[in-house]
Design an enzyme around this catalytic site. Structure first.
Site, PDB file in Angstrom:
ATOM      1  N   HIS A 169      78.864  39.531  34.044  1.00  0.00           N
ATOM      2  CA  HIS A 169      79.286  38.599  32.997  1.00  0.00           C
ATOM      3  C   HIS A 169      78.124  37.734  32.505  1.00  0.00           C
ATOM      4  CE1 HIS A 169      81.884  36.312  30.515  1.00  0.00           C
ATOM      5  NE2 HIS A 169      82.975  36.398  31.242  1.00  0.00           N
ATOM      6  N   GLU A 386      83.611  51.500  15.501  1.00  0.00           N
ATOM      7  CA  GLU A 386      83.617  52.885  15.001  1.00  0.00           C
ATOM      8  C   GLU A 386      82.449  53.660  15.584  1.00  0.00           C
ATOM      9  OE1 GLU A 386      85.271  55.929  13.115  1.00  0.00           O
ATOM     10  OE2 GLU A 386      85.910  54.015  12.244  1.00  0.00           O
TER      11      GLU A 386
END
Length: 412
Positions: A169, A386
């Site tokens: 993280h 995408e």
């Protein structure tokens, strides 16, 4: 209303690992140490995620794995810190990232299952997904540091596949991860530039000198540990346990009904009403009557600091806030009041409050602290990225070992 469902029980995806290697940047990168902000310092634990894709005849899984590996090599030039390793600066007592191009992990695997055979398991966070986002490379020598992130491509027998990512993280927060994924996806195309130029300057959230703590910061537990030379930051993590996980299934109609119940004329977010419902349910389950209950919410500070951070800021631009109410208020008070406590808490996070919190962390060794913590994936937009082979049909956090009594995640 919401239906409480157990996590589907398919825990073994029958995964076989075929390749485990390190991927280094495709170009030489500058050897340097990266400053980490005070919120970066305490987020030293892994966040695994999984992204599922349907079969694409133009991009069989072995082709996807090759493109992903090449894309990772390219994107690590701009994200050189992701190929580095954590180091402790003993003079300052702070963690840094040593940009040494040691590499990110890359794993290729296959499952004997098809996506159809996984059934409902495909659309919920599931214990079995831990096989799709391994946290370490077990084939590395004992004296070789593990990578800070591991990428995994797992094919299913139907031709569909999953991309799993296990990432410390410290590297990225949710919105930073979204920007990274857009850039990773762009490099999987032929001859395409980065989608977004990342902002990697974490000194934008450095504490002031001298620190100026102007507010009480109940969102942090002061551990009363020394600061400075010869010390090290605490870790915001917990012991690994076998936990029982539950899922609230909520439809758009359910959330709309909650908003109608909570509204007092002002607009209210989906997150606020869902978090309020979770908080109320936890109050019902508590046996500590007459006590206060605290909820930890996490706010994106990019647009809240002055001047605002670039939306492409890659570090952790987060500020936890602690919300408090009595158990009686949560159980018996108006639902609109519970939701308003959450909304008001978010509105109170100003530039001065954020700077004060980062200054507090400069002077104290502390960790975010509350009875419960709720985080939201609602606006991260991972499903909008995408790739050459299309957008993911489903993405989710991988179920982890953090105690469910104190941690919840809201996903689409």
């Amino acid at each position: 209303m919401a239906i409480l469902s157990p996590v589907p029980t398919l825990q073994d995806l029958k995964v076989t690992f075929q390749e485990c290697t390190l991927v280094i940047p495709s170009q030489e990168t500058k050897k340097q140490s990266i400053f980490l902000s005070n919120i970066d310092q305490i987020l030293n634990y892994n966040i695994p995620t999984a992204f599922f894709f349907k079969a694409n005849a133009d991009f069989p899984p072995e082709n996807v794995a090759r493109r992903m590996k090449t894309a990772l090599e390219k994107v690590l030039v701009s994200y050189d810190f992701m190929a580095g390793r954590l180091s402790l600066n003993h003079q300052t007592g702070r963690l840094e990232i040593d940009c040494n191009a040691a590499g990110a992990g890359f794993v290729v695997a296959s499952s004997k299952l098809s996506l159809v055979e996984m059934g409902d398991c495909l659309v919920y966070p599931n214990l079995g997904y831990r096989q799709l986002a391994v946290e370490r490379l077990d084939n590395l020598a004992h004296d070789v540091d593990q990578p800070l992130c591991v990428f995994q491509v797992t094919s299913f027998k139907c031709g569909g596949f999953a991309i799993g990512i296990s990432m410390n993280h410290i590297l990225l927060d949710g919105l930073g991860a979204k920007t990274f994924l857009h850039n990773l996806a762009s490099q999987a195309f032929d001859n395409k530039p980065l989608a977004i130029i990342p902002c990697n300057d974490r000194r934008l959230l450095a504490a002031r000198s001298p620190p100026q703590v102007a507010f009480p910061h109940h969102e942090f537990l002061d551990l009363n540990l020394p600061v400075g030379e010869g010390t090290c930051p605490p870790v915001f993590d917990c012991a690994r346990e076998e936990l029982e996980h539950k899922i609230f299934k909520m439809s758009p109609t359910d959330i709309a009904n909650l908003k109608n119940k909570a509204t007092s004329g002002a607009r209210i977010s989906s997150f606020a009403v869902v978090a309020a419902l979770i908080w109320r349910c936890k109050a019902y389950s508590s046996n500590k009557k007459g006590m206060n209950s605290t909820l930890l919410n996490v706010i994106d500070v990019r647009p809240r600091v002055n001047p605002p951070l670039p939306s492409s800021y890659s570090g952790n631009a987060l500020q936890p806030i602690s919300l408090s109410a009595t158990l009686e208020e949560l159980e018996s008070g108006p639902f609109s009041k519970v939701a308003e406590i959450i909304s008001e808490g978010a509105r109170s996070v100003t530039d001065e409050y954020i700077r004060s919190a980062f200054d507090w962390m400069e002077l104290h060794r502390g960790l975010p602290n509350a009875d419960y913590m709720v985080s939201s994936w609602l606006r991260l937009g991972f499903d909008e990225v995408e790739y050459p082979w299309g957008k993911p049909i489903y993405c989710c956090p991988v179920v982890n070992h953090r105690r469910g009594g104190g941690y919840g995640s809201i996903t689409c």
